[in-house]
Design a protein around this motif. Structure first.
Motif, PDB file in Angstrom:
ATOM      1  N   PHE A 100     -25.172  14.404 -51.223  1.00 31.59           N
ATOM      2  CA  PHE A 100     -25.443  15.981 -51.160  1.00 31.59           C
ATOM      3  C   PHE A 100     -25.407  16.573 -52.562  1.00 31.59           C
ATOM      4  CE2 PHE A 100     -26.024  15.619 -47.033  1.00 31.59           C
ATOM      5  CZ  PHE A 100     -24.874  15.784 -46.252  1.00 31.59           C
ATOM      6  N   SER A 142     -19.326  22.181 -46.520  1.00 29.48           N
ATOM      7  CA  SER A 142     -20.317  22.402 -45.390  1.00 29.48           C
ATOM      8  C   SER A 142     -21.375  23.054 -46.348  1.00 29.48           C
ATOM      9  CB  SER A 142     -19.898  23.250 -44.581  1.00 29.48           C
ATOM     10  OG  SER A 142     -18.643  22.702 -43.915  1.00 29.48           O
ATOM     11  N   SER A 145     -23.688  20.684 -47.983  1.00 32.51           N
ATOM     12  CA  SER A 145     -24.832  19.941 -47.230  1.00 32.51           C
ATOM     13  C   SER A 145     -25.744  20.987 -46.845  1.00 32.51           C
ATOM     14  CB  SER A 145     -23.957  19.326 -45.941  1.00 32.51           C
ATOM     15  OG  SER A 145     -23.203  20.633 -45.309  1.00 32.51           O
ATOM     16  N   ILE A 146     -25.549  22.295 -46.539  1.00 28.21           N
ATOM     17  CA  ILE A 146     -26.659  23.154 -46.108  1.00 28.21           C
ATOM     18  C   ILE A 146     -27.582  23.525 -47.409  1.00 28.21           C
ATOM     19  CG2 ILE A 146     -27.153  25.672 -45.654  1.00 28.21           C
ATOM     20  CD1 ILE A 146     -24.379  25.709 -44.109  1.00 28.21           C
ATOM     21  N   TYR A 148     -28.161  21.199 -49.632  1.00 24.46           N
ATOM     22  CA  TYR A 148     -29.135  19.974 -49.414  1.00 24.46           C
ATOM     23  C   TYR A 148     -30.243  20.247 -48.625  1.00 24.46           C
ATOM     24  CZ  TYR A 148     -30.351  14.970 -49.550  1.00 24.46           C
ATOM     25  OH  TYR A 148     -30.882  13.658 -49.205  1.00 24.46           O
ATOM     26  N   TYR A 149     -29.709  20.471 -47.301  1.00 26.68           N
ATOM     27  CA  TYR A 149     -30.892  20.747 -46.282  1.00 26.68           C
ATOM     28  C   TYR A 149     -32.164  21.566 -46.467  1.00 26.68           C
ATOM     29  CZ  TYR A 149     -32.788  21.119 -41.437  1.00 26.68           C
ATOM     30  OH  TYR A 149     -33.249  21.099 -40.431  1.00 26.68           O
ATOM     31  N   MET A 152     -34.599  20.368 -49.137  1.00 22.54           N
ATOM     32  CA  MET A 152     -35.411  19.420 -48.746  1.00 22.54           C
ATOM     33  C   MET A 152     -36.736  20.037 -48.322  1.00 22.54           C
ATOM     34  SD  MET A 152     -33.893  16.894 -45.839  1.00 22.54           S
ATOM     35  CE  MET A 152     -32.196  16.331 -45.751  1.00 22.54           C
TER      36      MET A 152
ATOM     37  N   GLY B 295     -32.813  24.454 -37.314  1.00 20.74           N
ATOM     38  CA  GLY B 295     -31.980  23.353 -37.367  1.00 20.74           C
ATOM     39  C   GLY B 295     -30.773  23.609 -38.515  1.00 20.74           C
ATOM     40  N   ILE B 296     -30.614  24.911 -38.931  1.00 23.85           N
ATOM     41  CA  ILE B 296     -29.821  24.938 -40.198  1.00 23.85           C
ATOM     42  C   ILE B 296     -28.142  24.822 -39.855  1.00 23.85           C
ATOM     43  CG2 ILE B 296     -29.502  27.343 -40.219  1.00 23.85           C
ATOM     44  CD1 ILE B 296     -30.444  26.963 -43.166  1.00 23.85           C
ATOM     45  N   PRO B 299     -26.677  20.750 -40.482  1.00 21.00           N
ATOM     46  CA  PRO B 299     -26.186  19.924 -41.587  1.00 21.00           C
ATOM     47  C   PRO B 299     -24.596  19.812 -41.706  1.00 21.00           C
ATOM     48  CG  PRO B 299     -28.010  21.053 -42.059  1.00 21.00           C
ATOM     49  CD  PRO B 299     -27.638  21.355 -40.870  1.00 21.00           C
ATOM     50  N   ALA B 300     -24.021  21.199 -41.514  1.00 17.10           N
ATOM     51  CA  ALA B 300     -22.624  21.220 -41.712  1.00 17.10           C
ATOM     52  C   ALA B 300     -21.796  20.433 -40.862  1.00 17.10           C
ATOM     53  CB  ALA B 300     -22.359  22.572 -41.688  1.00 17.10           C
ATOM     54  N   GLN B 303     -22.305  16.632 -41.768  1.00 19.64           N
ATOM     55  CA  GLN B 303     -21.320  16.372 -43.107  1.00 19.64           C
ATOM     56  C   GLN B 303     -19.838  16.312 -42.437  1.00 19.64           C
ATOM     57  OE1 GLN B 303     -19.466  19.649 -44.415  1.00 19.64           O
ATOM     58  NE2 GLN B 303     -18.008  18.030 -44.750  1.00 19.64           N
ATOM     59  N   ALA B 306     -19.266  13.078 -41.003  1.00 21.88           N
ATOM     60  CA  ALA B 306     -19.338  12.065 -41.647  1.00 21.88           C
ATOM     61  C   ALA B 306     -18.053  11.717 -42.480  1.00 21.88           C
ATOM     62  CB  ALA B 306     -20.192  12.312 -42.938  1.00 21.88           C
ATOM     63  N   ARG B 337     -36.225  16.165 -40.811  1.00 20.29           N
ATOM     64  CA  ARG B 337     -35.201  16.323 -41.829  1.00 20.29           C
ATOM     65  C   ARG B 337     -33.801  16.164 -41.525  1.00 20.29           C
ATOM     66  NH1 ARG B 337     -36.623  22.279 -42.694  1.00 20.29           N
ATOM     67  NH2 ARG B 337     -35.036  22.454 -44.264  1.00 20.29           N
ATOM     68  N   LEU B 338     -33.362  16.390 -40.437  1.00 18.39           N
ATOM     69  CA  LEU B 338     -32.164  16.188 -39.987  1.00 18.39           C
ATOM     70  C   LEU B 338     -31.767  14.512 -39.954  1.00 18.39           C
ATOM     71  CD1 LEU B 338     -31.465  18.679 -37.412  1.00 18.39           C
ATOM     72  CD2 LEU B 338     -30.223  18.697 -39.546  1.00 18.39           C
ATOM     73  N   LEU B 341     -31.230  13.832 -43.543  1.00 16.75           N
ATOM     74  CA  LEU B 341     -30.003  14.187 -43.950  1.00 16.75           C
ATOM     75  C   LEU B 341     -28.992  13.294 -43.505  1.00 16.75           C
ATOM     76  CD1 LEU B 341     -28.811  17.363 -44.654  1.00 16.75           C
ATOM     77  CD2 LEU B 341     -27.602  16.303 -43.076  1.00 16.75           C
TER      78      LEU B 341
END
Lengths: 162, 550
Positions: A100, A142, A145-146, A148-149, A152, B295-296, B299-300, B303, B306, B337-338, B341
């Motif tokens: 990330f 978190s 990661s946001i 990074y998203y 994109m 879709g925001i 990602p959190a 993560q 993960a 996109r997701l 990621l």
């Protein structure tokens, strides 16, 4: 720490003495011998023991120092040194964070502001505490990661990040 | 606070500025000299302010007129006369000093007594004053200080006309505090008129709101403008069509709203925390999202999954979204996109997007649910839209139940904008959006762009609440207690959001500059985020379970 502190200090003193000797020699030769001509590996070893602000300052000295100071392994040490066990193995954390954007980014964009903000609101002081709790770490991860998203999509670039 | 004392134009145009506000507050408090001017060396009685202002205006007019007549300063212009030939006595006493200068210019100009407007200015030319006359006298400080507020909108109207026909030049002074109260009263009076179908009265009040709004600064002005616009739409039956708005526009606005203030982030983080806790120990998880947008939120969660101690599960995401006007498959793009990621963190990811114009069209059987997976249903600001059509909400709650979710996370606005009486809805929404706009102003971390776009985003909601009716009115917000009743009777039982969520929320808020303003509250296991004492959004979590009901 692997070695007892005394030995480590001793070694550092030796290193410094050697450096000063080197400088003196080079001055005798008339060259512009400076601290920054230090061997990369040596620099890396030294920087392993410094804290975050020092590491950041080190990256501003010159290009060689910048390359060494920006090494992710150093920043990983800076981050993980203080944070409490978040429950999952190092490699897992490492792969996620590197994917990330890396530890340096994590620290400068999120960890540090989050820690400062919590210190300010809880203890009314702006000094970062020595133990970083789970919540701060998770929140920073978190947010990383946001980011990074968002990056994109090219539409998101250039926005203020949080 | 900087003032240019000899530039009367700043006095004229500084309506409702904070400096003026303070000046008049002091006028009410002490009858002595104005403090602010005293600091700069001028002695002006607070009670003489109006007079001094008008004199400054006259003087400036005279100077500018004479300047335009003369081509060079060598000629005997007013300025040179004032500077070299006039003897100035006691300039710190502004009132008499100005008077002496004015009598120098024009010996016949009468000294105006306080609050009487100037009538004869033939020497200086009438054209200069026309634009000032255009401002209706009532919006600006009236000559009678204690006017009745509230009942009597007709009286206000007549006064408006009266001051214009007298062809007077009203002294342009504004008491922004008083106009603020008047503004709110006018807004409410207008709404009442609309409710009683007294459209003529409503129209004129609407115009007044426009003028009053200009005298305010910041959040109040913006809120009043949006509400006035919405009322006008309602009066003239020009209903804003929500369906005409492309979803990409509304998503863009929501993105700015996401960046500028913590409400959406709070919603996502607390919902994710609840989902994470519900998914503990599960190896296959499936999230059904009613509010995908960009879709925001996810990602959190990806993560967090993960980095789960014990290894990540396989993650399946089903998104339900509205049809796109321009035929692009936005849901699919978000999914890609997701997926990208998820791949970078080595999570097995599966995605499916469903396009549906209403959530009620979706059935559990369409979703291809598998036996071994744990299901979570997520809805952020979506459920209230279903209240526009009778029976829709019950159908959706039933289909949620048939999905047998482990957890259902719901985030909704904490306000009752779905009352039967229009005036009640109007009043409620006025308070709600004023608070929301205040918080936008107070939060200093956002960029200009983000703030403006967020206001547009909220403005659209305001138009919908005020101007639309029936099926078109989709912003039917209800309070948490109302939702509790609804969900309870549908067979859901509440899940308490743990202290982790609370701590994370508080930490998130400390990042936002306006720390002093935002508050996280816990309400019987649900979390509410508000500004000062007013809660604005509420997050709650639910699971299937019987609730005893009568």
């Amino acid at each position: 720490m692997k070695r007892p502190p005394n030995a480590q200090e001793h070694e550092e003193k030796l290193k410094k003495r050697r450096i000063i000797q080197q400088e003196e020699e080079k001055q005798k030769l008339g060259c512009e011998a400076e601290f920054h001509n230090l061997n990369q590996d040596m620099l890396f070893e030294i920087l392993k023991h410094v804290d975050a602000p020092t590491l950041a300052k080190a990256s501003c000295v010159n290009k060689k120092w910048q390359k060494t100071s920006n090494d992710e392994r150093l920043w990983e040490m800076v981050c993980t040194r203080h944070w409490v066990n978040i429950g999952c193995p190092e490699e897992q954390v490492r792969s996620v964070v590197l994917a990330f954007g890396g530890f340096r980014l994590l620290h400068s964009l999120y960890l540090r502001p989050v820690l400062k903000a919590t210190a300010l609101s809880q203890y009314q002081s702006s000094t970062i505490p020595n133990k970083w709790g789970k919540d701060e770490v998770h929140l920073s991860l978190s947010l990383l990661s946001i980011r990074y998203y968002e990056m994109m999509d090219c539409n998101y670039k250039g926005r203020k990040k949080f | 606070m900087k003032r240019e004392h000899n530039s009367s134009s700043s006095v004229v145009t500084e309506m409702g500025g904070s400096g003026k506000n303070k000046m008049f507050e002091e006028q009410q408090q002490d009858a002595g000299f104005d403090e602010l001017l005293a600091v700069l060396g001028y002695k002006v009685r607070s009670s003489d302010m109006a007079e001094v202002a008008s004199k400054l205006e006259q003087l400036e007019m005279a100077m500018s007129v004479s300047n335009s007549n003369n081509t060079s300063f060598e000629e005997d212009g007013l300025l040179s006369q004032l500077s070299s030939q006039t003897v100035h006595y006691n300039p710190s006493d502004l009132s008499s000093w100005l008077q002496s200068m004015l009598t120098e210019i024009n010996p016949t100009t009468p000294s105006p007594s306080s609050n009487h407007p100037i009538t004869d200015n033939s020497e200086l030319g009438p054209s200069v004053f026309d634009d000032l006359r255009a401002i209706p006298g009532n919006a600006i400080c009236s000559s009678t200080p204690n006017e009745e507020l509230g009942p009597g909108p007709e009286r206000k109207r007549l006064k408006l006309l009266g001051s214009v026909t007298e062809s007077t030049r009203p002294v342009v002074l504004v008491d922004s505090q008083e106009t603020g109260i008047r503004l709110v009263h006018t807004l409410l009076a207008c709404a009442e008129a609309v409710q009683e179908q007294n459209l003529q009265l409503a129209e004129s009040l609407c115009k007044q709101i426009g003028f009053l709004a200009v005298s305010q600064a910041g959040a109040m002005r913006k809120v009043a403008t949006y509400f006035a616009e919405a009322l006008a739409c309602r009066i003239f039956r020009f209903y804003p069509q929500e369906s005409l708005d492309s979803p990409s526009l509304s998503e863009l606005l929501e993105l700015h709203f996401y960046e500028s203030c913590p409400y959406l982030k709070f919603a996502h983080f607390t919902a994710n925390q609840a989902i994470l806790e519900a998914f503990q120990g599960e190896n296959h998880v499936h999230v059904i999202d009613f509010s995908m947008k960009q879709g925001i939120q996810w990602p959190a969660l990806i993560q967090a999954l993960a980095l789960r101690p014990g290894g990540p599960p396989t993650f399946r995401l089903t998104a339900i979204g509205p049809p796109q006007a321009d035929n692009t498959d936005a849901l699919q793009q978000v999914g890609l996109r997701l997926a990208q990621l998820a791949e970078t963190v080595h999570i097995e990811f599966e995605y499916r997007g469903f396009v549906a114009s209403s959530l009620a069209d979706i059935d559990a059987s369409m979703l291809n649910l598998r036996a071994n997976e744990a299901v979570a249903v997520n809805s952020v600001f979506e459920l209230h839209r279903l209240l526009a059509r009778p029976g829709a909400i019950d159908k959706v709650l039933k289909s949620i139940k048939s999905m047998s979710p482990k957890i259902v996370t719901i985030v909704e606005q904490e306000a009752n904008h779905n009352g039967l009486v229009f005036l009640d809805r109007f009043t409620e929404s006025l308070h709600y959006y004023s608070t929301l706009f205040d918080s936008l102003e107070g939060c200093g971390t956002s960029s200009e762009d983000d703030q403006v776009m967020s206001e547009v985003y909220l403005g659209k909601q305001i138009s919908n609440v005020v101007a639309c009716e029936g099926v078109e009115r989709v912003e039917r917000h209800e309070t948490l207690s109302q939702w509790r009743v609804r969900l309870g009777s549908a067979g859901f039982s509440p899940v308490h959001l743990g202290s982790n969520a609370f701590k994370q929320a508080s930490m998130l808020l400390s990042l936002f500059g306006g720390v002093a303003g935002y508050r996280v509250e816990e309400n019987q296991g649900c979390l509410m985020l508000g500004w000062h004492t007013r809660p604005l959004i509420a997050t709650s979590a639910w699971q299937l379970g019987s609730v005893a009901h009568s």
